[in-house]
Scaffold this motif. Structure first.
Motif, mmCIF file in Angstrom:
data_model
loop_
_atom_site.group_PDB
_atom_site.id
_atom_site.type_symbol
_atom_site.label_atom_id
_atom_site.label_comp_id
_atom_site.label_asym_id
_atom_site.label_seq_id
_atom_site.Cartn_x
_atom_site.Cartn_y
_atom_site.Cartn_z
ATOM 1 N N GLU A 43 0.790 -1.193 0.060
ATOM 2 C CA GLU A 43 0.129 -0.167 0.064
ATOM 3 C C GLU A 43 0.879 1.380 -0.109
ATOM 4 O OE1 GLU A 43 -3.783 -0.009 1.977
ATOM 5 O OE2 GLU A 43 -2.894 1.496 3.101
ATOM 6 N N ASN A 81 -5.895 -8.753 -5.465
ATOM 7 C CA ASN A 81 -6.796 -7.626 -5.631
ATOM 8 C C ASN A 81 -5.882 -5.969 -5.642
ATOM 9 O OD1 ASN A 81 -7.141 -9.409 -2.906
ATOM 10 N ND2 ASN A 81 -9.065 -9.175 -3.976
ATOM 11 N N SER A 112 -6.335 -1.757 -6.100
ATOM 12 C CA SER A 112 -7.330 -0.767 -5.663
ATOM 13 C C SER A 112 -6.548 0.559 -5.963
ATOM 14 C CB SER A 112 -8.060 -0.856 -4.481
ATOM 15 O OG SER A 112 -7.107 -0.622 -3.463
ATOM 16 N N HIS A 130 -7.730 4.690 -4.588
ATOM 17 C CA HIS A 130 -8.862 5.611 -4.053
ATOM 18 C C HIS A 130 -7.970 6.811 -3.929
ATOM 19 C CE1 HIS A 130 -10.184 1.718 -3.140
ATOM 20 N NE2 HIS A 130 -11.674 2.366 -2.720
ATOM 21 N N GLY A 162 -13.050 5.623 -5.973
ATOM 22 C CA GLY A 162 -12.045 4.622 -5.960
ATOM 23 C C GLY A 162 -12.441 3.740 -6.961
ATOM 24 N N VAL A 163 -11.773 2.431 -7.095
ATOM 25 C CA VAL A 163 -11.836 1.567 -7.779
ATOM 26 C C VAL A 163 -11.275 0.518 -7.465
ATOM 27 C CG1 VAL A 163 -10.297 2.040 -9.839
ATOM 28 C CG2 VAL A 163 -12.278 0.370 -10.338
ATOM 29 N N ARG A 164 -11.937 -0.901 -7.093
ATOM 30 C CA ARG A 164 -11.219 -2.309 -6.851
ATOM 31 C C ARG A 164 -11.385 -3.127 -8.034
ATOM 32 N NH1 ARG A 164 -10.494 -2.130 -1.221
ATOM 33 N NH2 ARG A 164 -11.575 -0.629 -0.076
ATOM 34 N N ASP A 175 -10.753 -7.325 -8.702
ATOM 35 C CA ASP A 175 -10.380 -8.758 -7.855
ATOM 36 C C ASP A 175 -10.519 -9.765 -8.840
ATOM 37 O OD1 ASP A 175 -10.725 -7.340 -5.164
ATOM 38 O OD2 ASP A 175 -12.908 -7.420 -5.630
ATOM 39 N N THR A 198 -15.028 -3.091 -8.964
ATOM 40 C CA THR A 198 -16.036 -2.602 -8.163
ATOM 41 C C THR A 198 -15.232 -0.868 -7.937
ATOM 42 O OG1 THR A 198 -16.001 -4.407 -6.707
ATOM 43 C CG2 THR A 198 -16.835 -2.622 -5.917
ATOM 44 N N GLU A 225 -16.527 2.726 -6.675
ATOM 45 C CA GLU A 225 -16.869 3.158 -5.202
ATOM 46 C C GLU A 225 -16.910 4.617 -5.336
ATOM 47 O OE1 GLU A 225 -15.278 -0.832 -2.557
ATOM 48 O OE2 GLU A 225 -14.090 1.020 -2.471
ATOM 49 N N GLU A 262 -11.948 -10.082 1.907
ATOM 50 C CA GLU A 262 -11.854 -9.562 0.405
ATOM 51 C C GLU A 262 -12.801 -10.593 -0.660
ATOM 52 O OE1 GLU A 262 -10.454 -6.862 -0.791
ATOM 53 O OE2 GLU A 262 -9.291 -6.400 1.116
ATOM 54 N N ARG A 304 -18.059 -7.958 -0.804
ATOM 55 C CA ARG A 304 -18.098 -6.645 -0.795
ATOM 56 C C ARG A 304 -19.627 -6.135 -0.572
ATOM 57 N NH1 ARG A 304 -12.714 -4.995 -1.355
ATOM 58 N NH2 ARG A 304 -11.724 -5.977 -2.625
#
Length: 720
Positions: free
Chosen positions: A371, A409, A411, A413, A431-433, A435, A453, A455, A516, A519
Motif C-alpha cells: 500500500e 486484489n 485498488s 482511491h 475509487g475502484v477495486r 479482484d 468495483t 466506489e 476480500e 463486498r
C-alpha cells in the motif's frame, strides 16, 4: 608516594609511604556532614583528629571515613602502620563498595587497600536485600569474602530475639565478588529456626547477578487427572545471549519434561517453549511447542516468527499450558513508513475445537499486501494505491470441502477533506477495486472469476464543542455517510468474510465484511451521533448509529446486525474516571428492540484491589456455527486484604446452561523474603476431547536472591 597530613590551614607534614593518604582534620565538623569525596587512585581520609607517632604510625579518631577506588570505610578509630601496610580498625565499622556490598563489623585488621584481612563480629549485606551474619569474616585478594559460622537470610531481622522466617545456617560461606556467587559449606535450611533440609554444598547467586546456572524454586501441583507432582526447574546459562530452562514434572500419572529456550541477537531475539509427556491419560508420546521471534532486517523491514503446534487436541488443557483452541504458526516480513506499508506472511492453522476437521479447513494461508499513499499537488487530498494477493490451501482432496482458492486484489482511491461553512466537515472518497479469483476442487464455482468495483463515498461531520465553568468539555458530533459500490459478489466462495461485526469502528465504512471475498454492493447510507464528555474526574463516550441499504446483503449472518436493508441500531458507550474505573458496553437492537448481540465489561483497578467483570450474549445463528444461545459471565478479581496477604479469584458462569464453566481461588502471602502462592482451580466443562478436572498448585519463592526491583510495601517493620 606521599602521605600528606593537613592538621590546620597553615601546617603540613609530608611522609614517604606506600599508599598516598590525603588526611584532613576538620575541627568542629562531623564526617557525616561532609560531602563524599570522589574515588581516585589515592585514598582520602577524613577524621575529627589525627595523630602521627614516629614516621610509621598514623592514628585517626572520631567519625573516620576513608575513600579509595570506589570503596568507603567508616569507623570510630583507624591506626595505620606504614611499615606493615596494615590498618587496625575499631568499630562500629561500615565498609561499602561500588557493587552494592556493605560489610558491618565490630573490629577489623585490613591492608591499606581493604582487600585482605580479618573482620570480627561481621555482617555482610548484598544489594540491601540479603544479609549474612558471621562470627568472623576474611577478605582475600579483594575478590573473595569468607564468613564462618554464618546465618544468611533476606528476611527482616529485628532486635527481639525472634528468628527470621527462613534462614540458611552454614559452617562457612564464600562470596565470589567477581562471579557474583555464594557458596555454602554444610548448609542447613531452617524455617522459624527449625531445620528442614541439610545440604553438604549449596550455591546461590547474589542479588546483583542477573543470570546463573542452577536450580530454581520447585513447585507442587495436584491434578485430578495427573495426580500429585513436583516441578523442579533447572536454569542453564549458555553465554551472555542465550539460556535454557529444563523443568521435569513427575507425578503418579505422568513423566513430563518442560523446557524453554531463549536467545538474543544483535538485531532481535527469539523464545521457544514446550513439553514432552508420557502419561496414563492417552497412549503414546504427547507434547507441544510454542515459539516466537522478532528481528530487524535491512532497509527498515521486520521479520516476525511464530510457532504453535501440539500433538493432540486435549494436551494443552490437560496440563494447563494454554486455553487456546486454535493454533497459528507464521512467518511474516513487513515494513511500515509514513506513506508505505508492505507485509507478506505465510500462516499454518491448527484447530483444536471439537467438530473441526483440519483437512477441510484452510490450514495453510499465504498473503501479501503493498500500500502506497501520494499527495498530488494539483488535485489535493491523498491518493492510495494498493495491491494484495492471497492463497488458501486445504489438505483434503474431496470436492467442495477440499476447495483451494487464490486471489489477487488491486485498488486506487482518492480522498480529500474540506471544512464547510458553520464548521461542517466533509470527506469524499472515489475509487475502484479489481479482484481476480482462481478456484480448484469446487465443482459449484467457475475456476476463474473476476470483478471490478467502482466506489464513491461522502462523509459529513458537524462537531459542536462546549466547555463548562468547571472545566468539563462536551463534544456532540452528528455524522452521516452516503456511499455506493458497483459490481456483484457473483458465485465467489466466501473464505474470509464469514464473521462480521457491526460496531462504532465500521459505522461509516463502505464495506463491513472482514475480508476480500465479499463486498457490500449498491447504494447505502449511515447516520450516527457521538457524544464525548471529558473532565478532570470523569469521562464518557456514547455512540449511536444505523445503516440503510438499497438491497439486503445475504452473506451477513442473522445476528451480525447487518443482514437486512436496515441494520440494527448500534449503541456503544464507555465510562471512566481518574480512580481507575472503566465501564464499556455495546449492543445491537433490532426493530423490536430485541438484542442480537450484547457485551459489557467493567474494570476497577486500585492499589490494593482489582476487579474485572464481563458479560457476553450471542443469539442463535447457524451462519456463525452457533446452534445455541451463548450467555456467559466472567469475573476476575484480586484484593490485598492485609499488608502481606492477597486473594484472587476467577469465575466463568454459563448463564444459558445454568452451570459453572470454570472457577479458581487463590491466596498469596508475600513479604520481603518469601512469596507463597496457593490456588485451587476447577474446569467443569468436558467434551469428547477434554475431561473436567481439578488442580491444586502450590509454589514457594525465597525472594532476595532474584534480580529485579522489590516492592517495599511488603517489607515488614520492626517494633520496639
Amino acid at each position: 608516594m606521599k602521605l600528606r597530613l593537613l592538621k590546620s590551614a597553615c601546617a603540613a607534614v609530608a611522609l614517604s609511604m606506600p599508599l598516598t593518604l590525603a588526611a584532613q582534620s576538620v575541627a568542629g565538623q562531623s564526617a557525616a556532614s561532609q560531602q563524599a569525596v570522589p574515588a581516585t587512585q589515592n585514598a582520602v581520609l577524613v577524621a575529627d583528629s589525627l595523630k602521627v607517632e614516629g614516621r610509621n604510625v598514623l592514628i585517626a579518631r572520631g567519625n573516620v571515613e576513608v575513600f579509595h577506588q570506589g570503596r568507603r570505610l567508616r569507623a570510630s578509630e583507624i591506626t595505620y602502620n606504614r611499615k606493615e601496610d596494615r590498618l587496625n580498625i575499631t568499630g562500629p565499622i561500615t565498609l561499602e563498595d561500588e557493587d552494592g556490598v556493605v560489610i558491618l563489623a565490630g573490629s577489623a585488621e585490613l591492608d591499606s587497600r581493604f582487600e585482605n584481612g580479618l573482620m570480627l563480629g561481621a555482617r555482610m549485606v548484598l544489594d540491601q536485600r540479603v544479609q549474612l551474619a558471621a562470627n568472623e569474616l576474611n577478605r582475600i585478594g579483594g575478590r573473595y569474602t569468607q564468613l564462618y559460622k554464618v546465618a544468611a537470610t533476606s528476611c527482616r531481622v529485628c532486635e527481639t530475639g525472634r528468628p527470621p522466617l527462613w534462614q540458611i545456617r552454614a559452617k562457612r560461606t564464600t562470596h565470589d565478588n567477581e562471579a557474583k556467587q555464594l557458596y555454602f559449606d554444610q548448609a542447613q535450611v531452617r524455617i522459624l529456626d527449625v531445620p528442614v533440609l541439610w545440604l553438604p554444598r549449596l550455591r546461590l547467586p547474589d542479588p546483583t547477578l542477573k543470570r546463573a546456572t542452577g536450580f530454581l524454586m520447585p513447585s507442587l501441583r495436584q491434578n485430578s487427572q495427573l495426580g500429585l507432582g513436583v516441578r523442579v526447574p533447572y536454569f542453564i546459562r549458555m553465554g551472555d545471549h542465550r539460556d535454557l530452562t529444563l523443568t521435569p514434572f513427575v507425578s503418579a500419572n505422568t513423566r513430563t519434561l518442560e523446557w524453554r529456550y531463549r536467545q538474543a541477537f544483535h538485531n532481535g531475539g527469539l523464545t521457544f517453549e514446550g513439553a514432552v509427556s508420557d502419561d496414563d491419560i492417552k497412549a503414546g508420546t504427547r507434547g507441544y511447542v510454542f515459539g516466537n521471534g522478532r528481528f530487524d532486517l535491512a532497509r527498515g523491514f521486520k521479520l516476525d516468527l511464530q510457532i504453535e503446534a501440539v500433538t493432540d487436541d486435549a494436551y494443552l488443557l490437560d496440563y494447563g499450558f494454554s486455553s487456546k483452541d486454535r493454533l497459528r504458526s507464521e512467518v511474516a516480513v513487513s515494513r511500515v513508513t509514513q506513506d508505505e506499508f508492505i507485509a507478506t506472511r505465510l500462516t499454518a492453522h491448527q484447530s483444536l475445537r471439537e467438530g473441526d476437521i483440519n483437512s477441510q479447513l484452510p490450514t495453510t494461508v499465504a498473503n501479501g499486501l503493498y500500500e502506497r499513499r501520494f499527495r498530488p499537488a494539483g488535485i489535493g487530498g491523498v491518493v492510495t494505491l494498493s495491491a494484495a494477493a492471497a492463497a488458501y490451501h486445504r489438505y483434503s482432496s474431496d470436492d467442495i470441502v477440499g476447495r483451494d482458492v487464490a486471489r489477487t486484489n488491486v485498488s486506487a482511491h482518492w480522498q480529500r477533506d474540506w471544512t464547510l461553512p458553520l464548521g461542517l466537515r466533509a470527506t469524499h472518497v472515489f475509487g475502484v477495486r479489481g479482484d481476480a479469483f482462481h478456484l480448484a476442487q469446487d465443482s459449484t464455482s467457475p475456476r476463474q472469476q473476476g470483478q471490478l468495483t467502482p466506489e464513491a463515498q461522502l462523509v459529513l461531520r458537524w462537531p459542536f464543542q462546549k466547555t463548562t465553568a468547571n472545566g468539563v468539555t462536551h463534544l456532540l458530533e452528528p455524522v452521516a455517510m452516503l456511499g455506493w459500490a458497483g459490481g456483484s459478489n457473483d458465485n465467489i466462495p466466501n473464505e474470509d468474510s464469514t464473521r462480521s461485526e457491526f460496531d462504532e469502528g465500521n459505522l461509516l465504512s463502505l464495506s463491513r465484511f472482514t475480508g476480500e471475498s465479499r463486498r457490500e454492493r449498491g447504494g447505502q447510507s449511515a447516520i450516527g451521533l457521538r457524544w464525548v464528555r471529558q473532565g478532570a474526574q470523569w469521562g464518557s463516550d456514547l455512540t449511536l448509529g444505523r445503516v440503510y441499504r438499497d438491497a439486503a446483503e445475504a452473506d451477513f449472518s442473522a445476528t451480525s446486525g447487518l443482514s437486512g436493508k436496515v441494520s440494527d441500531v448500534l449503541i456503544a458507550g464507555q465510562l471512566r474516571n481518574a480512580q481507575g474505573f472503566t465501564l464499556g458496553a455495546r449492543t445491537l437492537l433490532d426493530a423490536g428492540l430485541s438484542a442480537n448481540k450484547a457485551e459489557a465489561r467493567v474494570a476497577w483497578q486500585r492499589k490494593d484491589f482489582g476487579l474485572m467483570a464481563s458479560y457476553v450474549w450471542l443469539g442463535r445463528d447457524p451462519g456463525e456455527d452457533r446452534a445455541d444461545v451463548i450467555s456467559e459471565w466472567v469475573l476476575d478479581g484480586s484484593y490485598r486484604f492485609a499488608r502481606h496477604w492477597t486473594g484472587a479469584t476467577r469465575w466463568r458462569y454459563d448463564v444459558a446452561g445454568d452451570k459453572l464453566a470454570e472457577a479458581r481461588l487463590g491466596v498469596n502471602y508475600r513479604n520481603e523474603c518469601v512469596d507463597l502462592n496457593l490456588s485451587l482451580s476447577r474446569r467443569f466443562t468436558s467434551s469428547t476431547n477434554v475431561d473436567a478436572s481439578t488442580s491444586v498448585d502450590f509454589t514457594v519463592n525465597l525472594t532476595g536472591f532474584s534480580t529485579g526491583k522489590t516492592d517495599s510495601s511488603y517489607t515488614r517493620s520492626c517494633r520496639n
